[in-house]
Write a protein that holds these residues in place. Structure first.
Motif, PDB file in Angstrom:
ATOM      1  N   LEU A 149      14.756  58.388 -22.818  1.00  7.26           N
ATOM      2  CA  LEU A 149      13.546  59.136 -22.482  1.00  7.26           C
ATOM      3  C   LEU A 149      12.787  58.415 -21.371  1.00  7.26           C
ATOM      4  O   LEU A 149      12.392  57.260 -21.517  1.00  7.26           O
ATOM      5  CB  LEU A 149      12.669  59.274 -23.730  1.00  7.26           C
ATOM      6  N   LEU A 150      12.604  59.105 -20.240  1.00  2.87           N
ATOM      7  CA  LEU A 150      11.929  58.521 -19.080  1.00  2.87           C
ATOM      8  C   LEU A 150      10.461  58.919 -19.020  1.00  2.87           C
ATOM      9  O   LEU A 150       9.578  58.072 -18.910  1.00  2.87           O
ATOM     10  CB  LEU A 150      12.613  58.969 -17.787  1.00  2.87           C
ATOM     11  N   LEU A 151      10.221  60.242 -19.040  1.00  3.88           N
ATOM     12  CA  LEU A 151       8.867  60.771 -18.861  1.00  3.88           C
ATOM     13  C   LEU A 151       8.582  61.808 -19.936  1.00  3.88           C
ATOM     14  O   LEU A 151       9.482  62.501 -20.412  1.00  3.88           O
ATOM     15  CB  LEU A 151       8.712  61.427 -17.488  1.00  3.88           C
ATOM     16  N   MET A 152       7.314  61.927 -20.261  1.00  5.93           N
ATOM     17  CA  MET A 152       6.856  62.977 -21.154  1.00  5.93           C
ATOM     18  C   MET A 152       5.610  63.567 -20.518  1.00  5.93           C
ATOM     19  O   MET A 152       4.636  62.850 -20.263  1.00  5.93           O
ATOM     20  CB  MET A 152       6.552  62.394 -22.538  1.00  5.93           C
ATOM     21  N   GLU A 153       5.663  64.857 -20.194  1.00  4.76           N
ATOM     22  CA  GLU A 153       4.572  65.503 -19.455  1.00  4.76           C
ATOM     23  C   GLU A 153       4.280  64.768 -18.143  1.00  4.76           C
ATOM     24  O   GLU A 153       3.128  64.651 -17.719  1.00  4.76           O
ATOM     25  CB  GLU A 153       3.316  65.609 -20.308  1.00  4.76           C
ATOM     26  N   GLY A 154       5.331  64.230 -17.510  1.00  4.23           N
ATOM     27  CA  GLY A 154       5.197  63.549 -16.231  1.00  4.23           C
ATOM     28  C   GLY A 154       4.719  62.116 -16.302  1.00  4.23           C
ATOM     29  O   GLY A 154       4.618  61.446 -15.270  1.00  4.23           O
ATOM     30  N   SER A 155       4.434  61.623 -17.514  1.00  3.52           N
ATOM     31  CA  SER A 155       3.939  60.245 -17.675  1.00  3.52           C
ATOM     32  C   SER A 155       5.035  59.363 -18.261  1.00  3.52           C
ATOM     33  O   SER A 155       5.786  59.802 -19.142  1.00  3.52           O
ATOM     34  CB  SER A 155       2.724  60.215 -18.604  1.00  3.52           C
TER      35      SER A 155
END
Length: 198
Positions: A149-155
């Motif tokens: 997982l890199l980003l969640m909602e761009g964050s």
């Protein structure tokens, strides 16, 4: 079922045990394992969690969600994460019971249906998906064990507390955008997960 204890009664240095399924990640099935250790800090806030038990039980992937027991076999916490080397945390049973009371009272809480673990490989520091709940929101969106997982909602999401913070910033049930790496695909995959409301 194991009896419930009180996390407020814990003492720093007290012996504890943790039950989990660490081999399930490796071989797909396993009997439960139990590991022992000590409470290192009995009540502290961590990220978005107001009350956790810090402990030193060796607990890699497969222990998340497992019960933390005192020497009387009473459940005093629910293991949630490992951060760095030697820092491991369980939600205190006292706090977990307040969440259950809130849900019993009709409060709705979001659930993604996935199990995450902190991971550092080379230049990657972040979260790896240890498991997904069959039929859950993450599984329905296509999230799979082993995804990074890199980003969640761009964050950026470097630890589980980041995931909790982002979920709490949104309305219950709102879709959440995940950017993740699946080692079998290139470039990174973008998915939208619709949280389940409990």
């Amino acid at each position: 079922p194991a009896p419930l204890g009180s996390s407020a009664a814990l003492r720093n240095g007290q012996m504890i045990a943790l039950i989990g399924y660490p081999l399930q990640i490796i071989i797909g099935w396993a009997d439960p394992s139990i590991a022992g250790g000590n409470v290192t800090q009995k009540d502290r806030a961590f990220g978005e969690l107001p009350s956790v038990v810090q402990h030193d039980v060796e607990s890699d992937g497969g222990y998340s969600g497992g019960p933390l027991l005192n020497e009387y076999g009473e459940v005093v916490g629910v293991h949630v994460m490992r951060v760095g080397q030697g820092l491991r945390y369980a939600v205190s049973i006292d706090h977990a019971l307040t969440l259950l009371d809130r849900m019993a009272g009709g409060e709705r809480l979001s659930d993604l249906g996935l199990n995450l673990r902190s991971l550092q490989i080379g230049e990657f520091t972040g979260l790896v998906v240890d498991g997904v709940t069959t039929g859950g929101p993450a599984a329905s969106a296509g999230v799979a064990p082993g995804d990074l997982l890199l980003l969640m909602e761009g964050s950026p999401v470097l630890e589980k507390a980041d995931v909790c913070r982002i979920l709490r910033s949104r309305q219950n049930g709102d879709p959440v955008q995940f950017d993740l790496i699946r080692l079998t695909t290139d470039p990174p995959t973008e998915l939208r997960v619709q949280p389940r409301i409990n």
